[in-house]
Every structure is written in structure tokens, then in C-alpha cells.
Design a protein around this motif. Sequence first.
Motif, short mmCIF file in Angstrom:
data_model
loop_
_atom_site.label_atom_id
_atom_site.label_comp_id
_atom_site.label_asym_id
_atom_site.label_seq_id
_atom_site.Cartn_x
_atom_site.Cartn_y
_atom_site.Cartn_z
N ALA A 194 -0.71 11.49 6.52
CA ALA A 194 0.18 11.84 7.23
C ALA A 194 1.65 11.16 7.58
O ALA A 194 2.43 11.41 8.28
CB ALA A 194 -0.96 11.61 8.31
N GLN A 195 1.28 9.68 6.93
CA GLN A 195 2.51 8.99 7.32
C GLN A 195 3.81 9.34 6.91
O GLN A 195 4.44 9.54 7.74
CB GLN A 195 2.12 7.39 6.94
N GLN A 196 3.53 10.18 5.57
CA GLN A 196 4.79 10.84 4.66
C GLN A 196 5.18 11.92 5.87
O GLN A 196 6.88 12.26 6.18
CB GLN A 196 3.93 10.89 3.34
N VAL B 281 -5.28 4.62 17.44
CA VAL B 281 -5.31 3.16 17.24
C VAL B 281 -5.42 2.95 15.35
O VAL B 281 -6.37 3.57 15.44
CB VAL B 281 -6.30 2.59 17.93
N GLY B 282 -4.65 2.24 15.28
CA GLY B 282 -4.94 1.77 14.26
C GLY B 282 -4.57 2.88 12.83
O GLY B 282 -4.68 2.65 11.35
N CYS B 283 -3.68 3.35 12.67
CA CYS B 283 -3.21 4.69 12.52
C CYS B 283 -2.27 4.31 11.16
O CYS B 283 -1.65 5.16 10.78
CB CYS B 283 -3.67 6.32 12.69
N GLY B 284 -1.63 3.51 11.42
CA GLY B 284 -0.11 2.74 11.12
C GLY B 284 0.77 3.72 11.59
O GLY B 284 1.83 3.67 10.93
N LYS B 285 1.06 3.19 12.88
CA LYS B 285 2.56 4.01 13.39
C LYS B 285 3.88 2.72 13.39
O LYS B 285 4.55 3.05 12.53
CB LYS B 285 2.43 3.79 14.90
N THR B 286 3.26 1.71 13.37
CA THR B 286 4.13 0.61 13.36
C THR B 286 5.14 0.72 11.69
O THR B 286 6.27 0.82 12.31
CB THR B 286 3.71 -0.77 13.42
N ILE B 287 4.31 0.65 10.57
CA ILE B 287 5.22 1.70 9.38
C ILE B 287 5.98 2.41 9.07
O ILE B 287 7.37 2.46 9.28
CB ILE B 287 4.14 1.14 8.68
N GLY C 233 -10.20 3.39 3.23
CA GLY C 233 -11.01 2.31 3.03
C GLY C 233 -11.52 1.22 4.82
O GLY C 233 -11.97 0.54 4.65
N ARG C 234 -11.03 2.10 5.85
CA ARG C 234 -11.16 1.46 7.02
C ARG C 234 -12.43 2.70 7.25
O ARG C 234 -13.03 3.45 6.82
CB ARG C 234 -10.11 2.66 8.65
N SER C 235 -13.63 1.73 7.86
CA SER C 235 -15.23 1.92 7.82
C SER C 235 -15.66 2.71 9.59
O SER C 235 -14.71 1.34 10.52
CB SER C 235 -15.89 1.23 7.81
N VAL D 76 -2.74 -5.22 19.88
CA VAL D 76 -2.97 -6.33 18.85
C VAL D 76 -4.04 -5.50 17.56
O VAL D 76 -4.50 -4.67 17.53
CB VAL D 76 -4.23 -7.66 19.47
N ASP D 77 -3.70 -6.53 17.06
CA ASP D 77 -3.88 -6.17 15.36
C ASP D 77 -4.49 -7.01 14.61
O ASP D 77 -3.68 -8.05 13.58
CB ASP D 77 -2.69 -5.35 14.26
N VAL D 78 -5.53 -7.52 14.61
CA VAL D 78 -5.90 -8.08 13.61
C VAL D 78 -6.62 -8.24 12.61
O VAL D 78 -8.41 -7.52 13.35
CB VAL D 78 -7.04 -10.00 14.40
N PHE E 267 1.05 -0.85 -0.05
CA PHE E 267 -0.09 -0.37 0.31
C PHE E 267 0.27 1.09 -0.44
O PHE E 267 2.48 1.21 0.14
CB PHE E 267 -0.67 0.07 1.28
N ALA E 268 0.52 2.30 -0.45
CA ALA E 268 0.86 3.46 -0.61
C ALA E 268 1.22 4.07 0.96
O ALA E 268 -0.35 3.76 1.87
CB ALA E 268 0.50 4.68 -1.37
N LEU E 269 1.54 5.39 1.93
CA LEU E 269 1.72 6.29 2.89
C LEU E 269 1.30 6.55 2.48
O LEU E 269 0.80 7.30 2.07
CB LEU E 269 2.74 6.14 3.26
P1 ADP Z 1 -1.15 1.30 15.18
O1 ADP Z 1 -0.67 2.86 14.88
O2 ADP Z 1 -1.81 1.18 16.10
O3 ADP Z 1 0.08 0.87 16.07
P2 ADP Z 1 -0.72 -0.17 13.42
O4 ADP Z 1 0.83 -0.08 12.87
O5 ADP Z 1 -0.99 -1.81 13.73
O6 ADP Z 1 -1.42 1.21 14.15
O7 ADP Z 1 -1.47 -0.03 11.70
C1 ADP Z 1 -2.83 -0.61 12.01
C2 ADP Z 1 -2.83 -1.13 9.91
O8 ADP Z 1 -3.43 -0.72 9.18
C3 ADP Z 1 -2.03 -2.73 9.92
O9 ADP Z 1 -2.53 -3.93 9.42
C4 ADP Z 1 -1.24 -1.90 8.59
O10 ADP Z 1 -0.20 -3.07 8.08
C5 ADP Z 1 -2.08 -1.09 8.23
N1 ADP Z 1 -1.61 0.09 7.16
C6 ADP Z 1 -0.45 1.08 7.82
N2 ADP Z 1 -0.34 2.19 6.91
C7 ADP Z 1 -1.22 1.59 6.29
C8 ADP Z 1 -1.52 1.96 4.37
N3 ADP Z 1 -0.28 3.58 4.70
N4 ADP Z 1 -1.81 1.90 4.46
C9 ADP Z 1 -3.04 1.37 3.97
N5 ADP Z 1 -2.88 -0.16 5.31
C10 ADP Z 1 -1.99 0.84 6.13
#
Ligand code: ADP
Length: 691
Positions: A264-266, A290-296, A446-448, A548-550, A259-261
Amino acid sequence: MPVELPSPPAKSKLAANLAKLGLYSDIDLVLHLPMRYVDETQLITIQRAGSLGGEMVQVEGLVTACEVQYKPRRQLLVTIADDSSQLVLRFLHFYGNQITQLAVGNRVRARAEIRHGFFGPEMVHPEYKVVNENTPLPVQLTPIYPSGVGISQTTLRRVISAALQRINWQDTLTPELRDRFKLVEFDNAVKLLHNPSVSTDMFSLENRSHAAWRRMKFDELLAQQLSLQRAQFSRRRKSAPSLAGVGKHTTAFLRSLPFALTCAQQRVLEEIRTDIGATYPMQRLLQGDVGCGKTIVAALAATQAIDNGYQATLMAPTEILADQHFRKIAGWLEPLGISVVWLTGSLKKKEKQNARDQIESGTAQLVIGTHALLQDNVKFARLGLVIVDEQHRFGVDQRLTLRNKGNDLNFTPHQLMMSATPIPRTLAMTYYADLEISVIDELPPGRSPIMTRVIDQERRSEVINRVGAAAADGRQIYWVCPLIEESEALQLQTATDTHSMLQEALPELKIGLVHGRMKPAEKQTVMADFISGTTQLLVATTVIEVGVDVPNASLMVIEHAERFGLSQLHQLRGRVGRGTAASVCLLLFQAPLGGIARQRLMTMRSSTDGFEIARKDLEIRGPGEFLGARQAGQAMLRFADLETDQELVEQVRGLAQKLLEDATHNLPEASEIVEAHLLRWMNRKEEYLRV
Ligand code: ADP
Ligand code: MG
């Protein structure tokens, strides 16, 4: 400027008792301010007192009777009389020497509310003292101090007024500054607060809006700001490796992402890159719901460190979370040829040793783990970046320990902290003033949105049916068991019971159970089964709260939601709504709901915005609890209140900046102010601020 130094600790019993209250020096005593006041300046006649009810009054009279009565229970009854009437003082608990004090013929001044008993007006357990005809009434309000075991108000008053007199309490602020910020003098302010005259408005003293209080709050906040900002200055003078280049691993990793960042992530990634490219250590907090994608983002920062020839480490507060990070990140990075090593307490001795060897030799490029990383025998070869996930779960000292693991090389690694618990603005400006803050304010597309419903526990069977239907639809479900703070054993029992109850009600489902007492390996298996979809329903205690991420899980049931705090509920709920399916969170509650619990559940129903929820949480709980005792070190702000004193916080922040700037430009007055002020207010407390 001459300043008061803490006096050496005396070894007396009094000193020991004072120490229990955190009072070691004269300045501690002087800043031990009353929490309220009583007015002992007025006397009224006993007759008049007898005509009142429910108010605090003070009367004086001669003891006409003093006897111990045994029915209906042992008690001391003392009758006092003045010219107008008489009154009974009733003591249900008393010491022998009180009988002597209150002997017939003695003159007693007593203060309490009047009650109307069988024998006429009486006082139960009055405050009293034995006086003589000429004992003057106090002319000032009497302060009541926060106190502890073994130390009386009288003693506190005595030692505090001695401390007040011992020293000439010079003002740390110049007349010009006092003028500019409309502040009363320090000296006058403390004297007034300890000994207010009877004409002082008691209300403004007790709600701390009085000018004297304003001075205390101003000073306290100023000390905090000076100390934090100075820590920031000194951080800038430390050196860190510049991790500026974006190299092949990072590029390959970005290319491999499915996926693309988000924008905000960029943006936050750019902020982090700028920081770690500098030659002084980054200290940045990455905040995002939560869920915003900090891990990446964290992983991208790590690859950049690795590209520059340094190691990175990621510490998480629980095994489950560390394990999940490890699987996910190793899945991304190992194919690129990066060596990712895992270190937690649950590893076998030999595995641990093996991990430590790789860390020490530098062959481990990214190290992911739990608190186990903090142990002394974990040494890094070239640690360039420290990442702490869910940073609020760690104490200040723990974060420091990890950061110091790179110290051998004469530099401090960069530090990235992550948190889904947003810090409200006032807190960010005070407790976290030394941090740069990046915010991911956008969810991946795509999150609802999650729909939240608040449901009476009575309707549990409907909820169970709904769970069955969702599972039949191919969805996955979390069922969170009630929090039982009093007893961990009971909490486990409940989790096991809930698991069997659900298994019985929904025999066609595969149901997992995870709780805090399981061995890490067991937990991992249960989580892995849920992640792979082998189990459809996961019964859990709050161990799943963080991270936890499922993504396929889209229904969450939380039992006894009224027992959870707001941020905890928000964290829990954040486990769903991670995929594309519309997610639902059902908050079951046990009626009747208390006021605060109702407020919390309504907030959860109406908002999914972490910032909004954190603001409410701060409002309901106050900053001390919000930060957690470990985070705050000690209660750093005793007088200022972040909600009501926001304006003051802003003013003080500006002044602190200016003073420190002037001080670095060698303006002697400014450095004197800074030193004297910090010495007065930060006496021993500064350590806690060095985040
Ligand atoms: P948190 O910020 O709560 O730690 P995560 O890093 O666990 O969130 O990310 C939540 C989910 O979103 C993960 O499954 C991750 O792979 C996915 N994700 C992260 N960035 C993107 C993105 N830019 N587009 C789509 N999915 C993403
Ligand atoms: Mg996370």
C-alpha cells in the motif's frame, strides 16, 4: 441570462438584524427556507377545544375578562368566550401593552395546546392575534423560519415575500434538464416552500422529501459540485515545478530503511510521484489508519522534491507531533546530507531568526514545524512541496497560506495532506471533491490487533493492578485523563491528581505527566523520557491524541471514555498497537451510560477499522460536526443531507462534470447555466470551497 444581483446592503436596523442571519440580498432571503410550518387555517369551537388535550388547536373569542393576578405569582389571566364555551389564556411573562391588546371586548384568535387547569381548560402563552369579525383565516400553512434576536417571524415573512415578488426567478436549469432529472421549476419550488397551500403534505415538507425540497437540494449540491470542480480545473491551469526525477537522496534513503515498504505504501508513493511529476500542482490527500506508516511516505515525497532542487515543508498541528516528526525524519535524512530545519513558536528569538534565514536562503532543504511556519516573515527560497499532517486540524485558510509561500516564483507548490481520520465516501464526493485521494489500507507486518475492553469505573483498582503487572513485564502504558470540556483548569487538576494517585498506588514505577499547559520544552523532555523507556507510564491529557509514536507502548487506559467522541477515541487508541506486542485498550466509563455514549463504546469494542468508525461517527454526529466548523467554513450544505441524499449527490456530480466540460468546449448554454447557477447559489460562499 439576466440574473439577480445582490442588492446593496442597506444600513437600517432591520438590515443589521438580517445580516446576523446571513441575509444580505434578495436571493439570500428567498433561500432562507422555513424549518417547519404551522396550520392556522382551521378554527374549532372552545367547547370542542376543551374536550381535547395535548394537541395544537386554534380558537377565537371575545375577551370577557383581563386581569393581572399576584398570587401565587404575578401573571396575566385573560378569559375569552365564543358561543360554545369559555377558556383562560395564561401569561406568566407579559408586557404592559398586552393588557391593552387583550382588553375586554376585543376579539382574539389564539393558538396553543389545551391544558386542563383548576378553573377548566386553558392555554399557557398561546400565540395570539387581535382580529375582527371579518379577519379571514389564512388559506396556507404558516412558515416558521430560522430566526434570531430582534427579528420576528412576521417581519421575516414580510421581507421574504417582498423578495419573492421583486424578481422574476428564472430557472437556472433548462426544461430539458428539469425533465431529465425530474425536477420541479425553481420558481414554483421556492414559492411552495414559503407558502404551501393547506393541502400540501406537511410531513413531506418537514422531513424535506417533498419535490420542492428535492429541487432545492439538487440545486445546492449542483452549485457545490460546480464550484469544487471548477476550482480543480483552475488548479490544473496553474503551474508547479515538475519533481519527476528520483534522485540520489531518495534512493539512498530507501536503501537505508530497516524495513520494506508495504504494498500500500508503494502504491500511494507511486500515485504521489505521478502527481508531483506533473507541471500543475498536486492536491492529494493521503489517508490511512493510525499507524499505517504515512510519515515515511511523506519523507520520501520530500526527498524527491529535494532531489529536484526544491525545498519541502511539513507542518503538524502540535509541538509534540512536530517534534516527533523532526526527530524521526532528521534521523533518517541528516545522515544522507540533507539539511532538516525545525521551526516552532517555542524556539528562542535568535534560533527562529536563524531558521528563517536558512529557509529564505534555501540552505534549509526540509522544514518541519507547527503553525509558526505560517507567519508572514517565513519565506521560502524554492518551495516545491507542502505537506500538512493531520490536515483536518487546520483550517482551509491556513493550508492556503502555507501553499502560497511559494508564490514568488510564479508557481504553486505541490500539496500533500495527510489524515488518519478517514473521510466517508459521501463526504469525499462533496466537501473534498477537489482532492485526489490516496489510501494506505494495510498496516506494516507484524502488528497484532488491539483488544478493546469496556470497563466500569468502579473497577479502577483492578485496572491499576493490571497496569502494574504490564509495567513489570517491560511494557509501557498510557493513562489518558478524562476530557473536561467546561474547564481547562479542572482538566489539568484532574491530570495532576491522577498522576499522584497512580504514583501512590504504583510506587515502584516511573511515571511521567504531559498536558497542554506545559511549556513545549517540558513536553519534549517528558515525551523523550517515555520514548527512551525511562518512564514506564505516561499520564496524559488528550495532547497525545495525534501522531505520537512509541512502539513499545502496548496498554492504554482511557478514563471517562464516555466523554470522548468516536474519532478521538480511535486516534487515542491508535497510540498503542504500533509494535509487535499484543496491545490492549481499556475504556473506563462512568455508569449510567447514555444512548449515544453506549453506541460509541460498543463501536470501539467491536471495530478497529478507522473507516468503519468514521462512518459510524458521521452517522451519529452528522457532517457539520464531523468536518468541524473551521473546515466547513460556513455550513455549506444547508438543505441536502449527505446520509439520505446520497443518490442525489451522485446524479449531481455527473451533471456538474458534463456542464463544465461543455462549458470549456464553448457551448454557450452550458456556460450560462454554470454562471447563473453559481451566482444564485454561491453568492459570497465560494471562497470557502477553494481548498
Ligand atoms: P501514521 O500513519 O499513523 O502516521 P507512522 O508513520 O507514525 O504512522 O508509522 C507508524 C510506525 O510504523 C512507525 O514506527 C514507522 O516507523 C513504522 N513503519 C512504517 N512503515 C513501515 C513498514 N513498511 N514496515 C515496518 N514498519 C513501518
Ligand atoms: Mg502520523
